[in-house]
Design a protein around this motif. Structure first.
Motif, PDB file in Angstrom:
ATOM      1  N   GLU A   1      10.088  -4.749  -2.878  1.00 65.30           N
ATOM      2  CA  GLU A   1      11.294  -5.134  -2.010  1.00 65.30           C
ATOM      3  C   GLU A   1      11.280  -6.456  -1.612  1.00 65.30           C
ATOM      4  O   GLU A   1      12.088  -7.517  -1.708  1.00 65.30           O
ATOM      5  CB  GLU A   1      11.140  -4.374  -0.496  1.00 65.30           C
ATOM      6  N   SER A   2       9.793  -7.227  -1.161  1.00 64.02           N
ATOM      7  CA  SER A   2       9.965  -8.556  -0.654  1.00 64.02           C
ATOM      8  C   SER A   2       8.747  -9.291  -1.188  1.00 64.02           C
ATOM      9  O   SER A   2       8.526 -10.471  -0.744  1.00 64.02           O
ATOM     10  CB  SER A   2       9.828  -8.521   0.817  1.00 64.02           C
TER      11      SER A   2
ATOM     12  N   PHE B   1      -0.326  -2.869   6.580  1.00 62.36           N
ATOM     13  CA  PHE B   1       0.555  -2.792   5.470  1.00 62.36           C
ATOM     14  C   PHE B   1       1.867  -3.929   6.086  1.00 62.36           C
ATOM     15  O   PHE B   1       2.228  -3.586   7.430  1.00 62.36           O
ATOM     16  CB  PHE B   1       1.182  -1.684   5.012  1.00 62.36           C
ATOM     17  N   ARG B   2       2.144  -4.895   5.438  1.00 64.38           N
ATOM     18  CA  ARG B   2       3.239  -5.626   5.880  1.00 64.38           C
ATOM     19  C   ARG B   2       4.438  -4.788   6.196  1.00 64.38           C
ATOM     20  O   ARG B   2       5.236  -4.316   5.387  1.00 64.38           O
ATOM     21  CB  ARG B   2       3.581  -7.058   4.768  1.00 64.38           C
ATOM     22  N   SER B   3       5.238  -4.902   7.202  1.00 69.41           N
ATOM     23  CA  SER B   3       6.568  -4.352   7.360  1.00 69.41           C
ATOM     24  C   SER B   3       7.547  -5.270   7.900  1.00 69.41           C
ATOM     25  O   SER B   3       8.633  -4.834   7.839  1.00 69.41           O
ATOM     26  CB  SER B   3       6.266  -3.271   8.655  1.00 69.41           C
ATOM     27  N   MET B   4       7.103  -6.433   8.264  1.00 67.77           N
ATOM     28  CA  MET B   4       8.312  -7.428   8.418  1.00 67.77           C
ATOM     29  C   MET B   4       8.414  -8.446   7.109  1.00 67.77           C
ATOM     30  O   MET B   4       7.616  -8.400   6.364  1.00 67.77           O
ATOM     31  CB  MET B   4       7.666  -8.168   9.585  1.00 67.77           C
TER      32      MET B   4
ATOM     33  N   ARG C   1      13.260  -2.802   5.212  1.00 65.49           N
ATOM     34  CA  ARG C   1      13.561  -1.461   4.826  1.00 65.49           C
ATOM     35  C   ARG C   1      12.623  -0.649   4.698  1.00 65.49           C
ATOM     36  O   ARG C   1      12.241   0.450   5.495  1.00 65.49           O
ATOM     37  CB  ARG C   1      14.602  -1.042   3.798  1.00 65.49           C
ATOM     38  N   THR C   2      11.687  -0.996   3.662  1.00 63.60           N
ATOM     39  CA  THR C   2      10.336  -0.314   3.588  1.00 63.60           C
ATOM     40  C   THR C   2       9.295  -0.388   4.809  1.00 63.60           C
ATOM     41  O   THR C   2       8.896   0.800   5.309  1.00 63.60           O
ATOM     42  CB  THR C   2       9.428  -0.981   2.521  1.00 63.60           C
ATOM     43  N   GLY C   3       9.477  -1.240   5.696  1.00 69.48           N
ATOM     44  CA  GLY C   3       8.712  -1.594   6.856  1.00 69.48           C
ATOM     45  C   GLY C   3       9.063  -0.515   7.940  1.00 69.48           C
ATOM     46  O   GLY C   3       8.224   0.184   8.537  1.00 69.48           O
ATOM     47  N   ARG C   4      10.404  -0.281   7.845  1.00 71.14           N
ATOM     48  CA  ARG C   4      11.155   0.807   9.006  1.00 71.14           C
ATOM     49  C   ARG C   4      10.664   1.959   8.578  1.00 71.14           C
ATOM     50  O   ARG C   4      10.194   2.753   9.619  1.00 71.14           O
ATOM     51  CB  ARG C   4      12.407   0.561   9.192  1.00 71.14           C
ATOM     52  N   PHE C   5      10.430   2.348   7.331  1.00 75.45           N
ATOM     53  CA  PHE C   5      10.156   3.911   6.947  1.00 75.45           C
ATOM     54  C   PHE C   5       8.521   3.915   7.007  1.00 75.45           C
ATOM     55  O   PHE C   5       8.233   4.941   7.655  1.00 75.45           O
ATOM     56  CB  PHE C   5      10.488   4.054   5.634  1.00 75.45           C
ATOM     57  N   ILE C   6       7.724   2.814   6.716  1.00 75.63           N
ATOM     58  CA  ILE C   6       6.366   3.465   6.977  1.00 75.63           C
ATOM     59  C   ILE C   6       5.789   3.106   8.359  1.00 75.63           C
ATOM     60  O   ILE C   6       5.043   3.610   8.525  1.00 75.63           O
ATOM     61  CB  ILE C   6       5.654   2.147   5.911  1.00 75.63           C
ATOM     62  N   ARG C   7       6.598   2.345   9.113  1.00 74.85           N
ATOM     63  CA  ARG C   7       6.160   2.368  10.693  1.00 74.85           C
ATOM     64  C   ARG C   7       6.591   3.808  11.281  1.00 74.85           C
ATOM     65  O   ARG C   7       5.962   4.398  12.108  1.00 74.85           O
ATOM     66  CB  ARG C   7       7.163   1.347  11.283  1.00 74.85           C
ATOM     67  N   ARG C   8       7.693   4.379  10.892  1.00 71.95           N
ATOM     68  CA  ARG C   8       8.257   5.565  11.140  1.00 71.95           C
ATOM     69  C   ARG C   8       7.284   6.711  11.210  1.00 71.95           C
ATOM     70  O   ARG C   8       7.130   7.675  11.891  1.00 71.95           O
ATOM     71  CB  ARG C   8       9.693   5.805  10.733  1.00 71.95           C
ATOM     72  N   VAL C   9       6.538   6.634   9.739  1.00 70.14           N
ATOM     73  CA  VAL C   9       5.568   7.699   9.584  1.00 70.14           C
ATOM     74  C   VAL C   9       4.078   7.132   9.638  1.00 70.14           C
ATOM     75  O   VAL C   9       3.420   7.924   8.926  1.00 70.14           O
ATOM     76  CB  VAL C   9       5.953   8.436   8.090  1.00 70.14           C
ATOM     77  N   ARG C  10       4.106   6.052  10.176  1.00 65.04           N
ATOM     78  CA  ARG C  10       2.763   5.356  10.498  1.00 65.04           C
ATOM     79  C   ARG C  10       1.798   5.078   9.011  1.00 65.04           C
ATOM     80  O   ARG C  10       0.738   4.842   9.275  1.00 65.04           O
ATOM     81  CB  ARG C  10       1.901   6.373  11.395  1.00 65.04           C
ATOM     82  N   LEU C  11       2.644   4.835   7.922  1.00 63.09           N
ATOM     83  CA  LEU C  11       1.861   4.351   6.672  1.00 63.09           C
ATOM     84  C   LEU C  11       1.433   3.052   7.047  1.00 63.09           C
ATOM     85  O   LEU C  11       0.458   2.733   6.215  1.00 63.09           O
ATOM     86  CB  LEU C  11       2.687   4.577   5.616  1.00 63.09           C
TER      87      LEU C  11
END
Length: 448
Positions: free
Chosen positions: A289-290, A313-316, A338-348
Motif C-alpha cells: 500500500e505505501s 507495524f507502521r499504521s500511518m 487503510r491497512t493501518g486502520r484494519f491492523i489497529r482494529r484487530v491489534r495486529l
C-alpha cells in the motif's frame, strides 16, 4: 462463576445419564471415569465464557447482547471440545452424550443468569451502605452506583453530611438525622460505612463513633479502597500519599519478577510462533500500500524511566510526523492508512512488540509505554503519574481492557487510575485475566 462451574460439571453427568441410562440402563465400561471429562469441559467453557465477556459485569447490559455472547460462547465450546475429542480420544463422551451435555449446560447457565438478575434486584440481598459525607467525593460514589452494573449488589441507604459539608448529591439522598452514628447504623441496618470526607481536621470525622461501629462488626472503608474494590481503579481525586504508604499492595520482589519474566518468555514465544503467518501478511500489505518501512520504531519510557525503542507495524503514512512534533494518536486519525486502520482494529500492529517482550524491554501485561515528550508533560499535570513506571510496560494492560480509546490529558488521567490499580495489585492471576479480556477487546471492539 462458581455456580456456572457446578452447572457445567452437572450437565456432563446429566447428558451421559440421558444418553445411556435411558437406552441401556447402565453406563458402558468404555466410558471410563466421568469426573476428569466433566472437569475438562467445565474448564474449557469457563475460559471461553470469560473471553466472550460473560464475567466482565457487562453481560447484564442487555438481553440481546447477553444472548449473542451466550450463543457465541457455546458455539465456540462445541468447536473446541470437538477438536479436543479428536486429539484426545480418551475424552470422548459417547455419541450424542456431548450434545445433550452442551444443551443442558446452555439451559442451566441461562436459568442461573436469569435467577441472578432477579436476585440482584431484590433489596433484601443487597449490602446496605452508608456514605459518610455529602460533598464532591460522596457525589463520586453516587455516580459510580448509577453507572456500574456490578454495583447492583450495593444499596446506598443515604449520604450523612458532616460539619461544613455542601451537598453535591441529590437532596432526597441526604440523611438529615441528628442521632449518633451508632444509632443511625442500627436504625437503617447498615452493613458498611464509606468515608467520603475531604476535611478531617478539628473533629471533621467522628473517629470514636466509627471505632464503635467497627467493633460492632460494621465494615468501615476509605473512599480510595471502595473505588479500588468496586471499579478496579485508584481514584486520583480521593488518593493521598498516606493511603498508598499504609495500604496493602505495591509489592516488588525477586520471586515475583522471576515468575513474571518466565510467564512473559513463554507467552511471547508461543504467540510469536503462532502469529508468524499473520505478521508476514501484515508486512506485505503495508509494503504494497505505501512502501517501506514496514516497521515503526519509536522511543518510549520503560521501567524506572529508562528509554527503549518500541517496535510496531507502521499504521500511518511515512510522513505522519514530518515536522518532528509529537501528537496524540486519535482513534480516527486521518494520517492512518487503510491497512493501518484494519491492523489497529484487530491489534495486529502490536505484534512486533513480542520481540520487545522477549528482549526484556516490556512485559506482556502492564501499563502502556508512552513517549518521553508526553511522559514529561503528563508528569507535570497529573499527580502520581510516574508511579506507573515502577513496573515494566506491557503490550496490553488493565487500562486497555477497562477503558475506551483515549487521546488527551483527560483520558490519560482515567487510564492512570486503572494503571495504578494494576501496579498495586499485579499478580500472575491478574495477568491471565487481562490476557483473556484482551481477546474479548479484539472480538467486541472495546478498549484501546
Amino acid at each position: 462463576m462458581g455456580l456456572d462451574l457446578a452447572v457445567m460439571v452437572a450437565s456432563i453427568y446429566l447428558g451421559i445419564s440421558v444418553r445411556f441410562i435411558e437406552s441401556s440402563g447402565d453406563l458402558p465400561s468404555s466410558l471410563g471415569p466421568i469426573l476428569p471429562k466433566a472437569g475438562s469441559f467445565a474448564l474449557v467453557m469457563m475460559l471461553i465464557m470469560t473471553v466472550f465477556g460473560m464475567y466482565s459485569g457487562e453481560w447484564m447490559a442487555g438481553a440481546r447482547a447477553v444472548a449473542v455472547r451466550m450463543i457465541a460462547s457455546f458455539a465456540m465450546g462445541f468447536v473446541v471440545m470437538s477438536l479436543l475429542f479428536y486429539l484426545f480420544p480418551d475424552m470422548l463422551l459417547g455419541r450424542g452424550a456431548f450434545l445433550f451435555s452442551l444443551l443442558f449446560a446452555l439451559i442451566g447457565v441461562t436459568l442461573t443468569r436469569i435467577a441472578f438478575v432477579k436476585w440482584s434486584n431484590l433489596d433484601t440481598f443487597k449490602k446496605r451502605v452508608l456514605v459518610l459525607g455529602s460533598g464532591s467525593r460522596a457525589a463520586k460514589v453516587d455516580q459510580l452506583i448509577k453507572s456500574m452494573s456490578s454495583a447492583r449488589s450495593l444499596l446506598v441507604v443515604g449520604y450523612l453530611p458532616l460539619q461544613g459539608n455542601h451537598h453535591y448529591v441529590e437532596h432526597a439522598r441526604v440523611l438529615h438525622d441528628t442521632a449518633s452514628l451508632g444509632e443511625i447504623v442500627t436504625k437503617y441496618n447498615i452493613h458498611e460505612i464509606v468515608i467520603a470526607v475531604r476535611d478531617r481536621r478539628d473533629g471533621g470525622l467522628p473517629v470514636s463513633e466509627l471505632l464503635e461501629c467497627k467493633l460492632r462488626g460494621i465494615n468501615v472503608i476509605e473512599l480510595s479502597s471502595f473505588f479500588e474494590r468496586e471499579n478496579g481503579q485508584l481514584q486520583l481525586e480521593s488518593l493521598n500519599a498516606s493511603w498508598i504508604i499504609l495500604s496493602e499492595g505495591f509489592k516488588q520482589g525477586l520471586a515475583r519478577d522471576t515468575i513474571k519474566r518466565i510467564f512473559d518468555l513463554v507467552v511471547s514465544l508461543v504467540i510469536m510462533l503462532i502469529s508468524l503467518p499473520a505478521m508476514a501478511l501484515t508486512a506485505l500489505a503495508i509494503y504494497l500500500e505505501s512502501g517501506g518501512p514496514v516497521l515503526y520504531r519509536q522511543e518510549r519510557v520503560g521501567q524506572h524511566g529508562k528509554p527503549f525503542t518500541i517496535l510496531k507495524f507502521r499504521s500511518m503514512r511515512p510522513d505522519a510526523e514530518q515536522d518532528g512534533k509529537p501528537r496524540w494518536a486519535n482513534k480516527d486519525d486521518d494520517r492512518t492508512t487503510r491497512t493501518g486502520r484494519f491492523i489497529r482494529r484487530v491489534r495486529l500492529d502490536e505484534l512486533p512488540q513480542l520481540f520487545n517482550v522477549f528482549m526484556g524491554h516490556m512485559s506482556f501485561v502492564g501499563p502502556r509505554p508512552e513517549r518521553p515528550y508526553f511522559v514529561e508533560e503528563l508528569t507535570r499535570q497529573i499527580p502520581y503519574y510516574n508511579s506507573r513506571h515502577t513496573v515494566k510496560p506491557g503490550i496490553t494492560g488493565w487500562a486497555q481492557v477497562c477503558y475506551a480509546y483515549g487521546a488527551s490529558v483527560e483520558d490519560a488521567v482515567e487510564k492512570l487510575q486503572y494503571d495504578l490499580y494494576y501496579v498495586k495489585n499485579h499478580t500472575l492471576f491478574l495477568d491471565m485475566m487481562v490476557l483473556l479480556q484482551t481477546v474479548q477487546v479484539v472480538l467486541w471492539g472495546k478498549g484501546q
